[in-house]
Design an enzyme around this catalytic site. Structure first.
Site, short mmCIF file in Angstrom:
data_model
loop_
_atom_site.label_atom_id
_atom_site.label_comp_id
_atom_site.label_asym_id
_atom_site.label_seq_id
_atom_site.Cartn_x
_atom_site.Cartn_y
_atom_site.Cartn_z
N ASP A 206 -10.90 5.75 -30.17
CA ASP A 206 -10.00 4.77 -30.79
C ASP A 206 -10.80 3.63 -31.41
O ASP A 206 -11.76 3.14 -30.81
CB ASP A 206 -9.07 4.23 -29.69
CG ASP A 206 -7.94 3.40 -30.23
OD1 ASP A 206 -7.15 3.93 -31.02
OD2 ASP A 206 -7.84 2.21 -29.86
N GLU A 259 -12.11 7.58 -34.73
CA GLU A 259 -11.09 6.98 -35.60
C GLU A 259 -11.81 5.87 -36.36
O GLU A 259 -11.99 4.77 -35.86
CB GLU A 259 -9.93 6.39 -34.78
CG GLU A 259 -8.80 5.93 -35.69
CD GLU A 259 -8.02 4.71 -35.20
OE1 GLU A 259 -6.96 4.43 -35.78
OE2 GLU A 259 -8.48 4.02 -34.27
C1 NOJ Z 1 -5.47 3.09 -33.15
C2 NOJ Z 1 -4.39 3.85 -32.45
O1 NOJ Z 1 -4.21 5.10 -33.08
C3 NOJ Z 1 -3.17 2.97 -32.50
O2 NOJ Z 1 -2.00 3.65 -32.12
C4 NOJ Z 1 -3.42 1.75 -31.67
O3 NOJ Z 1 -2.34 0.86 -31.79
C5 NOJ Z 1 -4.69 1.03 -32.12
N1 NOJ Z 1 -5.77 1.92 -32.38
C6 NOJ Z 1 -5.15 0.05 -31.07
O4 NOJ Z 1 -5.63 0.73 -29.95
#
Ligand code: NOJ
Length: 516
Positions: A206, A259
């Site tokens: 993440d 991500e």
């Molecule tokens: C990316 C995640 O996919 C999302 O759902 C989340 O709110 C943010 N990161 C913060 O962790």
């Protein structure tokens, strides 16, 4: 015999756990629900599943606020349920990837609670990003340590009782870790080992580009750029080098997918150098509008800069792509036709594809959720101005003719639309031209041919606003224009995303052609 590692051309299916399937009957999806549906996933034809966070959490951000990185929230089950899920997924031939949230913890995490109870400058505060702010300007101007804004709206700083501020790039309940602190680094290496030892095949990381901030915490320009004091600082790569060594020290092939939001394919490529992450999501593909020119540019940029390309059209943070592609369209069915076509293009490209639960059912974004049922912090922090992401997180319709459509025995945490009876997996499985049947066929066809195809593509001249590329004997054509285009010479139509008569490709349609 297969020589490429599994992840290079895998199809990975994202499971947003709370909305997938509910076995316990509390209206919230859980690990046992996922286990029950493994046969469905195996039949769909995906290679791996990625589970969004299921760790103990106050759920201020759907579980992306983790209070304990080594356990399962009782809402979702137990560690025993998790172990059983890993085992059964593997028995079905499915790999299992878990989400790791290293940029921030929950404010309920024991470390943050200790930090609050400690004094400025203490070891406990050093695990997070606590700062003092300069005295307020005489005109009463800004008081926060800098001008950074939370991704969810409002300032990225919250003040605690003794006057210090802590940084949260997301909600105030998600304090950012201090990744220059060796204790934080050690802790996460240990968390990785914990899940690897339980048999996971990899991690989705993440906010992978956010862990290290410019040490001086200078003010930023408004808007997102990947070269900013907040994102993609060079030292972040040292972290992933360390992580890679841990992954490689476990038997089998364990992977890390980041991500990473950047504004260039070149910046993205830095994260996937040979000793760092295996892959990163290619959000440029998801962000491209419905246009042959836009698609071609993303494909070119990606294949030029990424040794292990990935493709993604939807996830739990963005408007579902049939709705995106249908925006402003006169005919509402156009969005779904385009979504099916885009899938076929993406599955023909070299690399791996990430699917989001429900796209195989052609689910649209749900825009009219009642405000009282919404849960996304974006909705609350913008005072309802932004709808946020709940609309793509509505629990899946599995069967039956009325909510909760077989999602579980006890309702669903977000209300499902009354007109989803025709979209259930049960109904679509029985219909050969449904989106589900199309996805099953597309994935099966890809599985048959993909291993035999060369790694690169060759562009083929295409008329109008169509795009055409070849990979060995396979030609993929996608028509983004408003007129039908003539199909190039071929021996066989392998699969099409909509009706095709053998000579012409209608608008909003894609096709795979085979030349023997
Ligand atoms: C990316 C995640 O996919 C999302 O759902 C989340 O709110 C943010 N990161 C913060 O962790």
């Amino acid at each position: 015999m297969r020589t490429t590692p599994w992840w290079r051309d895998a199809v990975v299916y994202e499971i947003y756990v709370r909305s997938f399937a509910d076995a316990s009957g509390d209206g919230i999806g859980d690990l046992a629900g996922v286990r029950d549906r493994l046969p469905y996933l195996a039949e769909l034809g995906v290679d791996a599943i990625w589970l969004t966070p299921f760790y103990p959490s106050p759920m201020a951000d759907g579980g992306y606020d983790v209070a304990d990185y080594r356990d399962v929230d009782p809402l979702f089950g137990s560690l025993d349920d998790f172990d059983a899920l890993v085992e059964e997924a593997h028995a079905h031939g499915l790999r299992l990837i878990v989400d790791i949230v290293p940029n921030h913890s929950s404010s309920a995490h024991p470390w943050f609670q200790k930090a609050l109870a400690s004094t400025r400058g203490s070891e406990e505060r050093e695990r997070y990003m606590f700062r003092d702010a300069p005295a307020p300007a005489a005109d009463g101007g800004r008081r926060e340590p800098n001008n950074w804004m939370s991704t969810f709206g409002g300032p990225a700083w919250t003040q605690v009782a003794d006057g210090q501020w802590y940084l949260h790039l997301f909600a105030p309940q998600q304090p950012d870790f201090n990744w220059r602190n060796p204790e934080v680094r050690e802790e996460f290496l240990d968390i990785l080992r914990f899940w690897l030892a339980r048999g996971v095949d990899g991690f989705r990381i993440d906010v992978a580009m956010g862990l290290i901030k410019d040490a001086a915490l200078p003010d930023t320009e408004p808007g997102f750029t990947s070269r900013s004091p907040i994102w993609s600082q060079p030292e972040v790569h040292d972290i992933y080098r360390e992580w890679r060594r841990v992954l490689d020290s476990f038997p089998g092939t364990r992977v890390a997918i980041g991500e990473v939001w950047t504004d260039s394919a070149e910046d993205l490529a830095l994260y996937v150098r040979p000793d760092e992450l295996h892959q990163s999501f290619n959000f440029a593909w998801l962000e491209a509008p419905w246009s042959a020119t836009a698609f071609r540019k993303v494909i070119d940029d990606t294949l030029r800069s990424m040794t292990s390309p990935t493709w993604v059209l939807s996830n739990h943070d963005v408007v579902r792509h049939p709705t995106r592609y249908g925006e402003g369209a006169s005919d509402p069915s156009m969005g779904l036709a385009r979504a099916r076509a885009a899938l076929l293009a993406m599955l023909a490209l070299p690399g791996s594809a990430y699917l989001y639960q429900g796209e195989e059912l052609g689910l649209p974004e749900v825009r009219d959720l009642p405000p009282e049922s919404r849960q996304d912090p974006i909705f609350f922090r913008s005072n309802g101005e932004l709808l946020g992401r709940d609309g793509c997180r509505v629990p899946l319709p599995w069967s039956g003719t009325a909510p909760p459509y077989g999602f579980g025995p006890g309702g669903s945490w977000l209300p499902q639309p009354a007109d989803w009876a025709g979209l259930t997996a049960e109904r679509q499985a029985a219909d050969p031209i449904s989106t589900l049947s199309f996805y099953r066929r597309a994935l099966a066809t890809r599985r048959e041919v993909v291993g035999t195809l060369p790694g690169g593509i060759t562009w083929v001249e295409a008329p109008g606003d169509a795009l055409s590329f070849r990979r060995g004997p396979l030609t993929c054509v996608i028509n983004c224009g408003v007129e039908a285009v003539a199909l190039p010479p071929h021996d066989r139509v392998l699969i099409a995303s909509g009706p095709v008569d053998g000579t012409d490709l209608p608008p909003d349609t894609a096709v795979w052609l085979l030349t023997d």
